[in-house]
Structures are given as structure tokens and as C-alpha cells.
Design a protein around this motif. Structure first.
Motif, PDB file in Angstrom:
ATOM      1  N   ALA A   1      -5.690 -36.022  -6.081  1.00  0.00           N
ATOM      2  CA  ALA A   1      -5.342 -37.444  -5.995  1.00  0.00           C
ATOM      3  C   ALA A   1      -3.848 -37.661  -5.799  1.00  0.00           C
ATOM      4  O   ALA A   1      -3.433 -38.680  -5.229  1.00  0.00           O
ATOM      5  CB  ALA A   1      -5.811 -38.167  -7.263  1.00  0.00           C
ATOM      6  N   GLU A   2      -3.013 -36.714  -6.258  1.00  0.00           N
ATOM      7  CA  GLU A   2      -1.565 -36.903  -6.189  1.00  0.00           C
ATOM      8  C   GLU A   2      -0.979 -36.583  -4.823  1.00  0.00           C
ATOM      9  O   GLU A   2       0.164 -36.958  -4.541  1.00  0.00           O
ATOM     10  CB  GLU A   2      -0.889 -36.044  -7.263  1.00  0.00           C
TER      11      GLU A   2
ATOM     12  N   ASN B   1     -11.762 -34.002 -17.185  1.00  0.00           N
ATOM     13  CA  ASN B   1     -11.945 -32.982 -16.153  1.00  0.00           C
ATOM     14  C   ASN B   1     -12.879 -31.872 -16.628  1.00  0.00           C
ATOM     15  O   ASN B   1     -12.977 -31.574 -17.813  1.00  0.00           O
ATOM     16  CB  ASN B   1     -10.611 -32.367 -15.755  1.00  0.00           C
TER      17      ASN B   1
ATOM     18  N   GLU C   1      -2.225 -26.839 -11.599  1.00  0.00           N
ATOM     19  CA  GLU C   1      -0.874 -27.096 -12.124  1.00  0.00           C
ATOM     20  C   GLU C   1       0.230 -26.794 -11.124  1.00  0.00           C
ATOM     21  O   GLU C   1       1.176 -27.570 -10.972  1.00  0.00           O
ATOM     22  CB  GLU C   1      -0.699 -26.288 -13.413  1.00  0.00           C
TER      23      GLU C   1
ATOM     24  N   THR D   1       7.082 -34.559 -17.483  1.00  0.00           N
ATOM     25  CA  THR D   1       6.101 -33.686 -16.850  1.00  0.00           C
ATOM     26  C   THR D   1       6.671 -33.157 -15.546  1.00  0.00           C
ATOM     27  O   THR D   1       7.249 -33.910 -14.758  1.00  0.00           O
ATOM     28  CB  THR D   1       4.779 -34.435 -16.562  1.00  0.00           C
TER      29      THR D   1
ATOM     30  N   ARG E   1       0.495 -29.480  -8.443  1.00  0.00           N
ATOM     31  CA  ARG E   1       1.137 -30.680  -8.981  1.00  0.00           C
ATOM     32  C   ARG E   1       2.645 -30.469  -9.142  1.00  0.00           C
ATOM     33  O   ARG E   1       3.440 -31.384  -8.899  1.00  0.00           O
ATOM     34  CB  ARG E   1       0.524 -31.043 -10.331  1.00  0.00           C
TER      35      ARG E   1
ATOM     36  N   VAL F   1      -6.626 -33.209 -16.932  1.00  0.00           N
ATOM     37  CA  VAL F   1      -6.491 -34.391 -17.787  1.00  0.00           C
ATOM     38  C   VAL F   1      -7.833 -34.602 -18.483  1.00  0.00           C
ATOM     39  O   VAL F   1      -8.831 -33.949 -18.167  1.00  0.00           O
ATOM     40  CB  VAL F   1      -6.099 -35.651 -16.984  1.00  0.00           C
TER      41      VAL F   1
ATOM     42  N   ASP G   1     -12.224 -33.338  -8.249  1.00  0.00           N
ATOM     43  CA  ASP G   1     -11.836 -34.407  -9.172  1.00  0.00           C
ATOM     44  C   ASP G   1     -10.578 -34.092  -9.968  1.00  0.00           C
ATOM     45  O   ASP G   1     -10.207 -34.868 -10.863  1.00  0.00           O
ATOM     46  CB  ASP G   1     -12.984 -34.694 -10.148  1.00  0.00           C
ATOM     47  N   LEU G   2      -9.898 -33.006  -9.677  1.00  0.00           N
ATOM     48  CA  LEU G   2      -8.701 -32.658 -10.436  1.00  0.00           C
ATOM     49  C   LEU G   2      -7.503 -33.497  -9.985  1.00  0.00           C
ATOM     50  O   LEU G   2      -7.444 -33.961  -8.836  1.00  0.00           O
ATOM     51  CB  LEU G   2      -8.392 -31.173 -10.291  1.00  0.00           C
ATOM     52  N   PRO G   3      -6.513 -33.667 -10.855  1.00  0.00           N
ATOM     53  CA  PRO G   3      -5.382 -34.567 -10.542  1.00  0.00           C
ATOM     54  C   PRO G   3      -4.601 -34.190  -9.297  1.00  0.00           C
ATOM     55  O   PRO G   3      -4.102 -35.083  -8.596  1.00  0.00           O
ATOM     56  CB  PRO G   3      -4.498 -34.449 -11.795  1.00  0.00           C
TER      57      PRO G   3
END
Length: 651
Positions: free
Chosen positions: A45-46, A381, A14, A362, A17, A378, A40-42
Motif C-alpha cells: 500500500a505504501e 496482518n 520491512e 519509524t 518499507r 501491522v 495485504d502487507l503495508p
């Protein structure tokens, strides 16, 4: 002036992000570092660029300054933001970042060192005129000094903290606090101070600018936050501004926060934490967190400010803005993967559903009353065992405290959360608790409440059973037109059994289903509508059926919230049975201590072993007297449900 072009976040989930969101808005490129468990956590990728840190444990990945600095070098990052936790309050890491020619998003290493030791920082604060609690010598403590609080000198987050109510327990609690602090922070130093039984945890947000020509730093104070709702000394619900403080106390806290930051020439965002005694209206310095706090969004919403942007502005040498007048009220609820009914044991597994349909934004400021979500996960996960159990922060801003609490509770109630047990229902109950609503909560509140599991909605279980029946009919290869469970001559109802002693009896009729206590309006594998006394209620259902294997799991979202049911098999495999007296692992983790040997005699309450999971240590005790057989060794990884030891009653 320094210009930041590419920023690496030496953290995960968190907070990574959150920092990336501000960087995108400012046009700053981003770099993520991640362990194998987090691939594989967001947040991975961000980022514009991501670098793998081989391994999964914190010690092998996020706590390795050399790997982080090498990632910065290889990706061309010119600045590092530490987030919170891990290396965020590591003065040696900050110094290494600066020596590498990179911009450090945080205070000077010297300020981190001065505030990093709670023992030394208390001395420094006393000299600056900030009120502090005196330390207690554990070797000369008396009954009249009780209760006491053992605290780790390094780190935070409630780790290495133990409340002591009897002198006999003090040595063991000191030893346990040392072990936990050593494991979490690499520093087992602890100290003892008086424990204020019904105090409040109130903190002040500060932002310091670089020193001026006169050698002094400017300190911006952005109000108070109340963080009194805690379990295991870890925060659960936070809000800004702190309610129930007189103007005099609030002004004094602001000044004490400013004095604390100025005493170390503080630069960047930081938090000065106080213990407030409502009975006397006195407050005492607890510690200073030389980083961004988890609960920073409530301050952002009340003051309409982006604290990450302020951190970056200060690091680039820019001036501090004039503070806005605070407006409205903001409350943050931390959603944890844990089971409040089982002493808040951390949980792990796959998030089958992770949805908040009422979110307005968000990782950003709200434009008017609304809901903000800062989440590290998400749907789909995997929640592992290596890191903190926090899944997300749900924040509500509203013109009044009452409105914020009521709306936040409603949003949490309507969220769809399945696959991992969470504290969602506990948060809803907390936000409606009379003591919280009155603004008179203390740090004792959560320990005084019964968090045993809520009564299962019987209609939710019925919806799960009927959805399973419809699911089976859809999978049938023959006679698919025959009503589910239909018999020419009915001798007894169909019975669907779930874990926890939940049973649902139903009959299959020509035109649907028959129940004793409800009318089936409609039934499908994904939605069941039931009516009781003429009042119809819809239940959204998700059946998790992996290749027809047992047990199947059914997730139900209904009027009273979300609940999951695990179907019991009709026959039990003998291989799945365990011996009487078996001590099972309550969660996946690592065995960190085994103080008894096989063949030893134990009595009820004796420590058999200690398990570490999600950065917390959990003591496994003998449920009764007998001879123990230990099935694991120190350092062994175990899964939930594994047999750790067996206590056989001594004939």
C-alpha cells in the motif's frame, strides 16, 4: 551523473518499507512487487505503484528475475534496489538489470561473484592481507580438529550452517547443510572450517564510491557492529559500536574492512564480517555481504547517516560525504515469530495485536535518545510460512550502552503482541543478561541459556477467566442482571480451564467475584484490576470469540508482560483425538524428505521425515522405538497439528 526517478524494490516487508521511506523523502517514486501471500502487507500500500507476482513461494515470485524485470518495464522504473535476501546477491540478476538499461543499486556483478562464494572470497582476502581461517578437508579430519563448522558457500542468514562435535556426525551434517543450502540458495556447495567455540561476531560497515581516474575506489568505513547474540547462526540482537574492543583491534578491523572492499573495487553499501576471538584478540574474515544488512539501523543512528540515501547517491554517481564522528550507542532487537521454548520453531497466524506505544520514529533517524521501529507488519496482518520469521526490528539510541539496553528492554516489555508467539520475552531477558550487560557476550551465549517458557503469571490467568465471565454476561439474552456464576447455595467454585494445565477457580458473589488469593477491584470484558496484599494491578484484556465457537482465546497485557490463554472446551470431540505415538506437525510447512517407509522399524531419535518452514528445515524424529506408519508424502503441504506419522510400539 545518473538521475533516479522511479525505483522498484525487488523485495518485501520491512526492507521494502525502509527503502520507500527514504525515496519519499528524496522525491523518488516507488514500485512494489508482491506475491499473493503478501498482497495485504503495508509495503504494498505504501508504494506509488504495485505489481502482483502470481504465486506465494519465493521460487515462484521474488526469486524470478524475469518477473521482476518485466514489472520494472511495465511501470517505467529506471532503477532497482534488491533489499537483502532473495536476489540481492545474485550477480546474474545484477547483470540483467544493468543490461536492461536500469540503474542497479549495488556493487558491480563481478564484485558480487567474487564475494558470493565463501570458498573463493577467503582466497581473495588472504591475498589482500585480511586474516582468514583455513579450510578443513572433511576426508582427512581428525578428533583434534573438532569442533568444526560446516558452512554453505553461497548465501547467508545461518542457512546451511552446522556445528559438528563428533567425527561420526560429520557426514550427516555435511549432507544436511548441502540440502538446506540447495533449498535456500540453489547452490549446495559447502565447506568446513574450525569452529571458534566462544568467539564474537563483529562486522564493519563500508560504503564504496565509483572508481576514480586513477582506477581506485574510495572506501568509507562507518565503524563496527557486534552481532554475537544468535540462534541457529542467525542474528537476534545487534549493536554499534561493538563493545569491549581495544583501540588497536578496532583500528585493525577498520583497515581490514577497507582492504576487503578495495580488493574487489567495491561500490555501494556492504558489510565485512569477522569472527573475533576475545581470548587472543585475533579476528578472522568470515564473509562479505554485498548488500545492505538487516542491522544497518544501528550504524545509521550512531553515525547520523541514511545508508539507503548513500546507496542511491553512489548509484547516481555522487561523491561520498565526510563521515560524522560516532556518538552514543544503538542496539537493535529482531522480533521474530518463533517460540524460543520449542527450539525457536517458526510460528504463523494472524497478528491480533501488534502495537508499540513507546515508538518515537519509524524507518528514520532519531532526533535524540529514543526508539525507532522498522516493521514489516501491522495489527491484523497474517504471518505466513513462505518467508523469514522476522516481524520487526526495534532500535534504541541513547548516550550510553547501559541506557540503550535498559530502555529497549522496557519498550519491548510494554509492547502489545498477540495472536502469534514471538521471541519478545527472550529479547527482554537477553538485554538484561549479566554477560550481555558486561559486554562480554559470545556467539555461544544463547545456546547456553534455558529458554523454556516463563512461569505464567497466575493473576493474568485470573484476569482472563474473569474477562471471559464478563464477556459471557454481556452476550447473555436473559437474566443479564444476575451476578456471573451466582448460586443460591454454593457447593463448589466455578472452574475455568486453559491449555497448558492452567486452571482458575472463582466464585460469583452478589457484588462481584471472590478469589482465594486476590481481591477483585473491578472486572469487565476488556479490563480487570486485581489486588494482592493491597497492591492493585491492572490487566488489559482482549477476548477473541468467533461466533461463540470454541476454543476462545484471551489476550492479557499486565505488569509482567503479555500472555495469551486458549480456553479448553468442557467436552472433547472424539474426532479431535489422535492415536498414541502420533508425530504432529509443529508448524505449517512442506514435507521435503521422508527417509523411512511405512512398516519400517525405528528406534528413538531416528529421522522419520524433514519439514521445511520459513526457509528452515526441521527434522521430525521418532520419540521411541516401534513400527512407523507414514501419513504424508514428499512435497505435501501440512498444517500445524496435522498427523505426519505414527510410531506404534512393537509388542
Amino acid at each position: 551523473m545518473t538521475t533516479i526517478n522511479r525505483l522498484l524494490v525487488a523485495n518485501r516487508g520491512e526492507i521494502a518499507r525502509r527503502v520507500f521511506a527514504t525515496c519519499r523523502r528524496l522525491g523518488i517514486q516507488t514500485v512494489a512487487v508482491h506475491s499473493d501471500a503478501d498482497a495485504d502487507l503495508p509495503f504494498v500500500a505504501e508504494a506509488d505503484v504495485a505489481v502482483r507476482l502470481p504465486g506465494s513461494t519465493p521460487a515462484a515470485t521474488y526469486l524470478r528475475p524475469d518477473l521482476v524485470l518485466d514489472a520494472a518495464r511495465r511501470t517505467g522504473a529506471d532503477a532497482i534496489h534488491p533489499g537483502y535476501g532473495f536476489l540481492s546477491e545474485n550477480a546474474d540478476f545484477a547483470r540483467a538489470v544493468i543490461e536492461a538499461g536500469l540503474t542497479w543499486i549495488g556493487p558491480a556483478p563481478e564484485a558480487i561473484e567474487q564475494m558470493g562464494s565463501k570458498v573463493e572470497s577467503k582466497k581473495l582476502m588472504a591475498a589482500a592481507g585480511v586474516p582468514v581461517l583455513d579450510n578443513v578437508d572433511p576426508d582427512t579430519v581428525a578428533e583434534t580438529d573438532l569442533p568444526l563448522l560446516v558452512k554453505a558457500s553461497a548465501g547467508g542468514g545461518g542457512r546451511g550452517m552446522r556445528v559438528v562435535r563428533t567425527l561420526a556426525a560429520l557426514p550427516d551434517e555435511v549432507a544436511a547443510a548441502r540440502a538446506e543450502a540447495e533449498s535456500a540458495f540453489g547452490d549446495g556447495t559447502v565447506f568446513v572450517e574450525p569452529y571458534v567455540e566462544r568467539g564474537r561476531h563483529v562486522e564493519v560497515q563500508v560504503v564504496g564510491s565509483p572508481a576514480t581516474d586513477t582506477g581506485t575506489s574510495e572506501v568509507l568505513v562507518l565503524g563496527t557492529r557486534d552481532c554475537s547474540l544468535q540462534r541457529r547462526h542467525q542474528k537476534v540482537v545487534e549493536e554499534a559500536p561493538a563493545p569491549g574492543l581495544s583501540d588497536e583491534v578496532r583500528a585493525a578491523m577498520h583497515e581490514a574492512g577497507r582492504a576487503a572492499a578495495a580488493a574487489v573495487g567495491y561500490v555501494g553499501a556492504g558489510t565485512v564480517e569477522f569472527l573475533y576471538d576475545p581470548a587472543t584478540e585475533r579476528f578472522f574474515f568470515l564473509e562479505m555481504n554485498t548488500r545492505l544488512q538487516v542491522e544497518h539501523p544501528v550504524t545509521e543512528e550512531v553515525y547520523d547517516v541514511d545508508l539507503v540515501e548513500l546507496q542511491l547517491a553512489v548509484a547516481e554517481g555522487g561523491p561520498l560525504p565526510l563521515p560524522e564522528e560516532p556518538t552514543g550507542h544503538a542496539i537493535e532487537a529482531r522480533l521474530y515469530a518463533e517460540d524460543p521454548a520449542a527450539d525457536h520453531q517458526p510460528q504463523s497466524g494472524r497478528l491480533a495485536t501488534f502495537e508499540f506505544p513507546d515508538v518515537d520514529t519509524t524507518f528514520d533517524q532519531l532526533d535524540g535518545p529514543g526508539i525507532r521501529l522498522d516493521a514489516g507488519f501491522v495489527t491484523g496482518n497474517e504471518v505466513g510460512t513462505h518467508y523469514d520469521a522476522m516481524l520487526a526490528k526495534v532500535i534504541c539510541w541513547a548516550p550510553t550502552r547501559e541506557q540503550a539496553a535498559r530502555r529497549l528492554a522496557g519498550v519491548l516489555r510494554r509492547a502489545r503482541l498477540h495472536g502469534v508467539t514471538t521471541n519478545r520475552d527472550q529479547l527482554v531477558r537477553l538485554l538484561g543478561d549479566a554477560e550481555f550487560v558486561a559486554g562480554s557476550m559470545t556467539t555461544a551465549l544463547m545456546g547456553e541459556r534455558d529458554w523454556s517458557a516463563n512461569q505464567v503469571d497466575p493473576q493474568a490467568a485470573t484476569a482472563a477467566a474473569l474477562a471471559l465471565a464478563e464477556h459471557d454476561r454481556a452476550r447473555a439474552r436473559v437474566q443479564r442482571r444476575i451476578p456471573v456464576g451466582w448460586r443460591n447455595v454454593t457447593s463448589q467454585p466455578q472452574l475455568t480451564r486453559f491449555e497448558g494445565g492452567v486452571e482458575v477457580a472463582w466464585l460469583g458473589a452478589r457484588n462481584g467475584y471472590l478469589l482465594d488469593d486476590a481481591e477483585v477491584v473491578s472486572a469487565a470484558a476488556d479490563r480487570v484490576v486485581l489486588a494482592v496484599d493491597g497492591v492493585a494491578s491492572p490487566y488489559d484484556v482482549q477476548v477473541v470469540d468467533v461466533d461463540g465457537a470454541s476454543p476462545r482465546v484471551v489476550h492479557v497485557d499486565g505488569p509482567t508482560g503479555a500472555v495469551s490463554f486458549r480456553e479448553l472446551p468442557r467436552f472433547v470431540d472424539p474426532a479431535d483425538q489422535v492415536a498414541e505415538g502420533s508425530l504432529l506437525a509443529p508448524m505449517p510447512g512442506t514435507v521435503v524428505a521422508v527417509p523411512v517407509e511405512s512398516g519400517a522399524t525405528v528406534v528413538a531419535g531416528d529421522t522419520v521425515l524433514v519439514l521445511e518452514a520459513m526457509k528452515m528445515q526441521h527434522t521430525i524424529r521418532a520419540p521411541g522405538g516401534g513400527v512407523v506408519t507414514v501419513e504424508v508424502v514428499e512435497g505435501q503441504q501440512v498444517s500445524a497439528g496435522d498427523v505426519l506419522a505414527v510410531v506404534e510400539e512393537d509388542a
